[in-house]
Scaffold this active site. Structure first.
Site, PDB file in Angstrom:
ATOM      1  N   GLU A 271       1.006  -0.968   0.046  1.00 37.42           N
ATOM      2  CA  GLU A 271       0.057  -0.100   0.235  1.00 37.42           C
ATOM      3  C   GLU A 271       0.984   1.591   0.272  1.00 37.42           C
ATOM      4  O   GLU A 271       0.944   2.335  -0.575  1.00 37.42           O
ATOM      5  CB  GLU A 271      -1.142  -0.019   1.206  1.00 37.42           C
ATOM      6  CG  GLU A 271      -1.610   1.147   1.400  1.00 37.42           C
ATOM      7  CD  GLU A 271      -2.269   1.483   2.237  1.00 37.42           C
ATOM      8  OE1 GLU A 271      -3.645   2.239   2.639  1.00 37.42           O
ATOM      9  OE2 GLU A 271      -3.283   0.331   2.945  1.00 37.42           O
ATOM     10  N   ARG A 349      -7.707   2.796  13.930  1.00 36.19           N
ATOM     11  CA  ARG A 349      -7.818   1.082  14.110  1.00 36.19           C
ATOM     12  C   ARG A 349      -8.143   0.558  15.099  1.00 36.19           C
ATOM     13  O   ARG A 349      -8.844  -0.492  15.269  1.00 36.19           O
ATOM     14  CB  ARG A 349      -7.594   0.504  12.260  1.00 36.19           C
ATOM     15  CG  ARG A 349      -8.639  -0.740  12.087  1.00 36.19           C
ATOM     16  CD  ARG A 349      -8.877  -0.836  10.663  1.00 36.19           C
ATOM     17  NE  ARG A 349      -9.297   0.504   9.649  1.00 36.19           N
ATOM     18  CZ  ARG A 349     -10.001   0.089   9.460  1.00 36.19           C
ATOM     19  NH1 ARG A 349     -11.184  -0.742   9.332  1.00 36.19           N
ATOM     20  NH2 ARG A 349     -10.553   0.821   8.842  1.00 36.19           N
ATOM     21  N   GLU A 756     -10.731  -8.248   4.505  1.00 39.11           N
ATOM     22  CA  GLU A 756     -10.344  -8.167   6.025  1.00 39.11           C
ATOM     23  C   GLU A 756     -10.653  -9.313   7.268  1.00 39.11           C
ATOM     24  O   GLU A 756     -10.402  -9.416   8.175  1.00 39.11           O
ATOM     25  CB  GLU A 756      -9.717  -6.912   6.351  1.00 39.11           C
ATOM     26  CG  GLU A 756      -8.675  -6.235   5.064  1.00 39.11           C
ATOM     27  CD  GLU A 756      -8.318  -4.294   5.941  1.00 39.11           C
ATOM     28  OE1 GLU A 756      -7.350  -4.119   6.649  1.00 39.11           O
ATOM     29  OE2 GLU A 756      -9.618  -3.607   5.853  1.00 39.11           O
TER      30      GLU A 756
END
Length: 818
Positions: A271, A349, A756
């Protein structure tokens, strides 16, 4: 259908809804082309990098004369050769392309060699002589937080004086720390904890994880279109590659094209950290005027790139006689490595998922971003969510053992439910699926009978012990950086009726391109073979978001649908006028236009004929689409809001068997029920669920990262780092998709993300190992079992359980140290 290991599994939907992955045959036969398989451009050069051997040091003299004289060497590059910015940080600065003045981890790039062959480049790298001024590295994230060494949103800051800590060890005032609080019926979190009848507290270490994609990091840059560069990149974020290459070279974005056809796996590792390879290859191509390939061998890749963040977690939970949580205090310390990278969002997160699927009552969740002199840790499937879920799962087992209850009963009592449905960051749960999903899996897996059988088996078996655990998953879907929740697409219809689509997402084996083709074909009423997707390119769809956060289909399929709907509307308008058709009667299905004329007669026209007629009438046969996720918004200062559009749910039951005298174990059986809403492609989704569980199993059991005292990574290849193999899969593996529960939010055909969320299903295997070890003490104590729970850790936990004098243990919730 057959499951991963050849046992029956149930598929939701019909076979027509599950076309094969568009590259499946290519993957299996080896015909699918990756960057290193492509025909090499004439005069191609190869690049290799010299890595720092120090974790923290001033960078003295780089003696590179011998490198420059080596056979085949064309160019040697250092930071002084960069015409633009020497920076490839994904969000905040802190990641120089080539080291300048100092080194911050063992494995950092110092210089690059460009040569006529890969062998020549690598041999030349070894001839360099580097002078260092050694410093003491920061290698302990807990101590780093105590000393105030954190990666901050703006930059990396090293405090001269330690910041003050409160009684829990939380920093009182530090920009590397975030906090979320929720006041429930019991009052604020301190009041709730103090008033609760019982308390458990503990800590745990959660290890990192190497991405271990089958295709290593790679990029190929070549001069292109007179004055630009084309970058073939194995990246989940081609627009970021384009942007950072342009900034390194000091060029405008429109002179750089980044292209991705497919990746051999990404899992988050490509990413942000693929950009450095693209930038180095581009710098070399810009200086030499020739195409340059930069392919990392596995050992270099593992030293140079970041991993999943290791976490050090602490918790204190207050609960009543029934095991119901009244208050919680959870502290998460993420080991971020030497720079910010994506750690701000990863720790965010983790904090958002500290509740997993449970109502915490009055709670405080704190997250720290510790700076250590290691490779900058980065995105990995789950993006901090898995690490954030672990402490509450640990604590619920502790509560169950304290009260003498089945851990499943404690978990069920604390699941989100109507009236107990506000998270600790203020988002309300709107689709209450988790209770019924867990209960369905409990029945389908025959949990109660198996629990009784396992207790009887363990009572009669002094050495081999079995364990069972059912754990749920609630995972939020959306980028927590709101601006990333958008996507674009471009759809073209050619005059023979074939359709070509492009979108901003990238294909890394997860089947995104197949799903987007399905959506376009469905909206245009075409057989799937008429729709094709070509490479993701920044000159076709600009300003793309990364293919991450499980949002690939949610965003890009919706954008492609918007483009297809625009084309369908144009064709309807043209056909209605051309053939005098009733506007509300038109439909595209099975490769033809069906309608009723204004006189009431049936009308049919072949798709290809319709397209030909539209082209001759000068109707535009291409359209763009754009989608942005609605409803989301989070106030970071107030730590309140709605960071997620919706939640995906799942649950797994894992059964394990351990040898308590050796620590060896196996996963005997796994039962999974997972929520994907109305599945876009059940076959692909089942594969994602199976693969997610297995990869999660590797994270929690076998994949162990090791560094020496100097901060050098020592697990750098498959001989020292163990990913799951075929034999590590559950012997009996049963996977099903939840049926009859479409997404309550407006998503693409009411589906849910599947990338995920299944990863966290493997927490059930770790909990089952704790359950088996706990049986040694007649289920009165919980062992401390840090991860990965290797056979060595399991053995030490078993030994520690045996050494406890149970009669002298006043508190059943005591943590057994390994």
């Amino acid at each position: 259908m057959r499951s991963l290991i050849g046992l029956p599994a149930r598929r939701a939907g019909s076979d027509n809804a599950s076309p094969a992955h568009d590259s499946a045959v290519g993957h299996v036969t080896g015909r699918a082309s990756y960057i290193d398989d492509l025909t090499e451009p004439s005069g191609l050069l190869h690049l290799a990098i010299g890595l720092s051997s120090r974790a923290s040091a001033g960078l003295g003299r780089l003696a590179l004369d011998a490198v420059r004289r080596a056979p085949g060497v064309v160019e040697v590059l250092t930071a002084a050769d960069i015409p633009g910015h020497n920076e490839v940080g994904a969000v905040y600065p802190g990641d120089p392309l080539l080291a300048e003045g100092e080194v911050r981890y063992a494995g950092q790039a110092l210089f690059a060699v460009v040569a006529t062959s890969l062998r020549a480049a690598r041999q030349a790298v070894a001839l360099a002589s580097v002078e260092y001024v050694d410093r003491i590295p920061s290698l302990d994230p807990v101590e780093a937080v105590r000393q105030g060494l954190t990666v901050l949103p703006e930059h990396v800051q090293c405090r001269a004086t330690p910041a003050p800590l409160d009684r829990t060890g939380v920093l009182a005032d530090d920009n590397g720390t975030s906090e979320q609080r929720h006041a429930g019926p019991e009052g604020d979190w301190r009041q709730a904890l103090e008033a609760a009848p019982h308390h458990v507290e503990g800590e745990q270490f959660i290890g990192g994880q190497e991405h271990f994609y089958l295709e290593g990091q790679i990029a190929l840059a070549e001069p292109w279109d007179d004055d630009g560069l084309r970058i073939l990149t194995s990246s989940q974020h081609p627009s970021e590659v384009q942007k950072l290459v342009a900034e390194v070279l000091g060029l405008p974005l429109h002179r750089i094209v980044a292209e991705v056809r497919r990746m051999g796996g990404g899992f988050g590792g490509k990413e942000s950290q693929a950009a450095a390879l693209g930038a180095l290859a581009a710098l070399a191509a810009w200086r030499t005027g020739r195409a340059v390939k930069f392919r990392m061998p596995r050992e270099t890749d593992m030293r140079f790139t970041g991993k999943r963040h290791p976490f050090h977690n602490r918790y204190r939970i207050g609960f009543d006689d029934d095991g119901l949580i009244h208050g919680a205090e959870i502290e998460l310390i993420g080991d971020c490595g030497h720079s910010p990278d994506l750690s701000e969002g990863v720790v965010d997160r983790a904090m958002f998922h500290a509740d997993n699927a449970y109502y915490l009552g009055s709670a405080r969740v704190t997250g720290h971003r510790a700076m250590t002199h290691t490779a900058s840790n980065t995105a990995f499937r789950g993006f901090g969510g898995p690490q954030g879920m672990m402490p509450i799962e640990n604590a619920l087992d502790d509560i169950a053992r304290r009260l003498g209850l089945d851990p499943l009963d404690v978990r069920k009592r604390n699941l989100y439910a109507p009236g107990r449905d506000e998270t600790h960051y203020g988002q309300r749960i709107e689709q209450h699926l988790i209770q019924s999903l867990v209960e369905q899996l409990e029945r389908d897996s025959d949990y109660r009978t198996r629990r009784q059988q396992i207790r009887q088996y363990n009572a009669a078996s002094p050495v081999v012990k079995r364990g069972l655990a059912l754990t749920p998953v609630k995972f939020g879907i959306s980028f927590t950086a709101a601006h990333l929740n958008q996507a674009g697409a471009l759809v073209r219809i050619y005059t023979d009726g074939s359709v070509l689509a492009n979108h901003g997402g990238t294909e890394m084996g997860q089947g995104l391109h197949t799903k987007v083709c399905q959506v376009v074909a469905r909206e245009l009423g075409l057989p799937l073979e008429l729709v094709r997707i070509s490479a993701t390119r920044t000159d076709k769809v600009p300003n793309t978001s990364p293919t991450a956060a499980s949002s690939g289909a949610d965003l890009n399929a919706m954008a492609a649908r918007e483009a297809a709907l625009t084309l369908r509307s144009r064709l309807y308008a043209f056909a209605a006028e051309r053939h005098a058709l009733a506007p509300d009667s038109l439909a595209l299905a099975d490769g033809e236009l069906r309608a009723t004329t204004l006189e009431g007669e049936s009308f049919r026209l072949d798709w290809a004929a319709l397209v030909q007629q539209a082209y001759m009438a000068r109707v535009a046969l291409f359209a763009e689409g754009h989608y942005s996720t609605p409803k989301i918004g989070y106030d970071k200062r107030a730590a309140r809001g709605r960071p997620f559009y919706y939640f995906a749910y799942g649950a797994a039951v894992s059964e394990v068997e351990i040898d308590s005298l050796s620590g060896e174990y196996r996963v005997v059986r796994a039962d999974i029920l997972h929520d994907v809403g109305e599945s876009l492609n059940p076959a692909i989704d089942l594969g994602q669920v199976e693969g997610g569980y297995i990869q999660g199993l590797g994270w929690l059991t076998s994949e162990e990262l090791k560094w020496n005292a100097e901060g050098q990574l020592t697990t750098v290849n498959p001989s020292t780092y163990k990913i799951p193999a075929f034999d590590d899969a559950p012997i009996d593996f049963r996977v099903a998709l939840l049926e009859g529960h479409p997404n309550s939010e407006v998503t693409i055909y009411r589906s849910k993300a599947v990338g995920e969320p299944p990863f966290m299903l493997a927490i059930s295997a770790w909990a089952a190992l704790r359950d088996a070890i706990s049986s040694i003490g007649d289920y009165r104590l919980n062992p401390r079992l840090d991860t990965p729970a290797t056979p060595e850790r399991v053995l030490f936990a078993c030994q520690a359980m045996r050494e406890i004098d149970m009669a002298k243990t006043p508190r059943v919730a005591a943590q057994v140290q390994t």
